[in-house]
Design a protein around this motif. Structure first.
Motif, PDB file in Angstrom:
ATOM      1  N   UNK A   1     -14.785  60.013 -42.768  1.00  0.00           N
ATOM      2  CA  UNK A   1     -14.718  59.193 -41.246  1.00  0.00           C
ATOM      3  C   UNK A   1     -13.270  59.376 -40.899  1.00  0.00           C
ATOM      4  N   UNK A   2     -12.310  60.195 -41.160  1.00  0.00           N
ATOM      5  CA  UNK A   2     -11.179  59.980 -40.626  1.00  0.00           C
ATOM      6  C   UNK A   2     -11.432  60.890 -39.431  1.00  0.00           C
ATOM      7  N   UNK A   3     -10.235  60.592 -38.716  1.00  0.00           N
ATOM      8  CA  UNK A   3     -10.101  61.329 -37.280  1.00  0.00           C
ATOM      9  C   UNK A   3      -8.654  61.835 -37.089  1.00  0.00           C
ATOM     10  N   UNK A   4      -8.295  63.126 -37.410  1.00  0.00           N
ATOM     11  CA  UNK A   4      -7.072  63.662 -37.383  1.00  0.00           C
ATOM     12  C   UNK A   4      -6.757  64.645 -35.726  1.00  0.00           C
ATOM     13  N   UNK A   5      -8.120  64.567 -35.136  1.00  0.00           N
ATOM     14  CA  UNK A   5      -7.946  65.386 -33.929  1.00  0.00           C
ATOM     15  C   UNK A   5      -7.129  64.646 -32.936  1.00  0.00           C
ATOM     16  N   UNK A   6      -6.873  65.299 -31.917  1.00  0.00           N
ATOM     17  CA  UNK A   6      -6.136  64.675 -30.665  1.00  0.00           C
ATOM     18  C   UNK A   6      -7.176  63.950 -29.665  1.00  0.00           C
ATOM     19  N   UNK A   7      -6.770  63.057 -29.315  1.00  0.00           N
ATOM     20  CA  UNK A   7      -7.675  62.225 -28.497  1.00  0.00           C
ATOM     21  C   UNK A   7      -8.302  62.911 -27.302  1.00  0.00           C
ATOM     22  N   UNK A   8      -9.572  62.659 -26.807  1.00  0.00           N
ATOM     23  CA  UNK A   8     -10.189  63.131 -25.963  1.00  0.00           C
ATOM     24  C   UNK A   8      -9.487  62.910 -24.663  1.00  0.00           C
ATOM     25  N   UNK A   9      -8.969  61.787 -24.264  1.00  0.00           N
ATOM     26  CA  UNK A   9      -8.630  61.090 -23.364  1.00  0.00           C
ATOM     27  C   UNK A   9      -7.473  59.725 -23.642  1.00  0.00           C
ATOM     28  N   UNK A  10      -6.816  59.558 -22.975  1.00  0.00           N
ATOM     29  CA  UNK A  10      -5.574  58.351 -23.260  1.00  0.00           C
ATOM     30  C   UNK A  10      -5.312  57.977 -22.215  1.00  0.00           C
ATOM     31  N   UNK A  11      -4.804  56.437 -21.939  1.00  0.00           N
ATOM     32  CA  UNK A  11      -4.329  55.547 -20.875  1.00  0.00           C
ATOM     33  C   UNK A  11      -3.734  54.650 -21.704  1.00  0.00           C
ATOM     34  N   UNK A  12      -2.298  54.350 -20.613  1.00  0.00           N
ATOM     35  CA  UNK A  12      -1.473  53.181 -21.194  1.00  0.00           C
ATOM     36  C   UNK A  12      -1.380  52.432 -19.916  1.00  0.00           C
ATOM     37  N   UNK A  13      -1.211  51.132 -20.229  1.00  0.00           N
ATOM     38  CA  UNK A  13      -1.401  50.025 -19.053  1.00  0.00           C
ATOM     39  C   UNK A  13      -0.429  48.841 -20.024  1.00  0.00           C
ATOM     40  N   UNK A  14      -0.045  47.992 -18.969  1.00  0.00           N
ATOM     41  CA  UNK A  14       0.641  46.817 -19.424  1.00  0.00           C
ATOM     42  C   UNK A  14      -0.157  45.747 -18.912  1.00  0.00           C
ATOM     43  N   UNK A  15      -0.329  44.818 -19.641  1.00  0.00           N
ATOM     44  CA  UNK A  15      -0.963  43.282 -19.402  1.00  0.00           C
ATOM     45  C   UNK A  15       0.038  42.195 -19.257  1.00  0.00           C
ATOM     46  N   UNK A  16       0.425  41.843 -18.098  1.00  0.00           N
ATOM     47  CA  UNK A  16       1.330  40.867 -18.023  1.00  0.00           C
ATOM     48  C   UNK A  16       1.423  39.462 -18.675  1.00  0.00           C
ATOM     49  N   UNK A  17       0.025  39.110 -19.126  1.00  0.00           N
ATOM     50  CA  UNK A  17      -0.246  37.899 -19.651  1.00  0.00           C
ATOM     51  C   UNK A  17      -1.427  37.808 -20.861  1.00  0.00           C
ATOM     52  N   UNK A  18      -1.243  36.735 -21.493  1.00  0.00           N
ATOM     53  CA  UNK A  18      -2.757  36.297 -22.400  1.00  0.00           C
ATOM     54  C   UNK A  18      -3.931  36.601 -21.575  1.00  0.00           C
ATOM     55  N   UNK A  19      -3.752  35.992 -20.543  1.00  0.00           N
ATOM     56  CA  UNK A  19      -5.041  35.675 -19.678  1.00  0.00           C
ATOM     57  C   UNK A  19      -5.467  37.075 -19.325  1.00  0.00           C
TER      58      UNK A  19
END
Length: 161
Positions: A1-19
């Motif tokens: 069940x391991x995954x050593x592959x590169x991601x198919x897709x990725x994204x980075x975002x910033x959430x400014x608050x817990x809400x």
């Protein structure tokens, strides 16, 4: 069940608050389908709980049902779809995870949310979504989201555009 592959897709975002982190979770929960596996990584206080509570709400789970599975390892929720919430924090290795019966749940007719996936990365199936949360100030958190496989990539696109 391991995954050593590169991601198919990725994204980075910033959430400014817990809400906002909670709101992002709600949107993800609305999109989950049986078989989806979401692994969460992040230090204590990084926002995993806000995200999990949002996902559960989005999946139709009553807020009063959402609890930390730290001592039970896996906690089932009933909502729009069955949802299993696991916490691997107290486990030390793959053999200990295997003894819990957790692996029998992976890939079933439910979705799975797994906190502290970095403790036992082999717990993830081949296709999964990995969300890494990090502190970016007092309330802000960054979310690095990686999709491994076609369904997780489609989920990522639907979730974050």
């Amino acid at each position: 069940m391991s995954n050593a592959e590169q991601p198919t897709r990725s994204r980075r975002l910033v959430s400014p608050s817990p809400e906002e982190t909670h709101r992002l979770g709600v949107k993800l929960g609305q999109l989950l389908q049986p078989g989806d596996f979401v692994g969460l990584i992040g230090d204590l206080g990084a926002g995993k709980t806000h995200l999990v509570r949002g996902v559960a709400e989005g999946a139709g789970v009553a807020q009063s049902e959402v609890a930390s599975p730290t001592f039970a390892i896996v906690y089932p929720y009933e909502g729009r779809i069955p949802l299993y919430h696991a916490d691997l924090y107290r486990l030390t290795d793959y053999d200990e995870l295997y003894a819990t019966g957790f692996l029998d749940l992976v890939g079933g007719d439910h979705a799975m949310l797994v906190e502290w996936l970095d403790r036992i990365p082999q717990a993830a199936p081949r296709d999964f979504l990995r969300v890494t949360l990090r502190h970016e100030g007092e309330d802000a958190r960054s979310l690095d989201v990686e999709a491994f496989g076609a369904r997780p990539a489609a989920l990522l696109d639907a979730w974050l555009g």
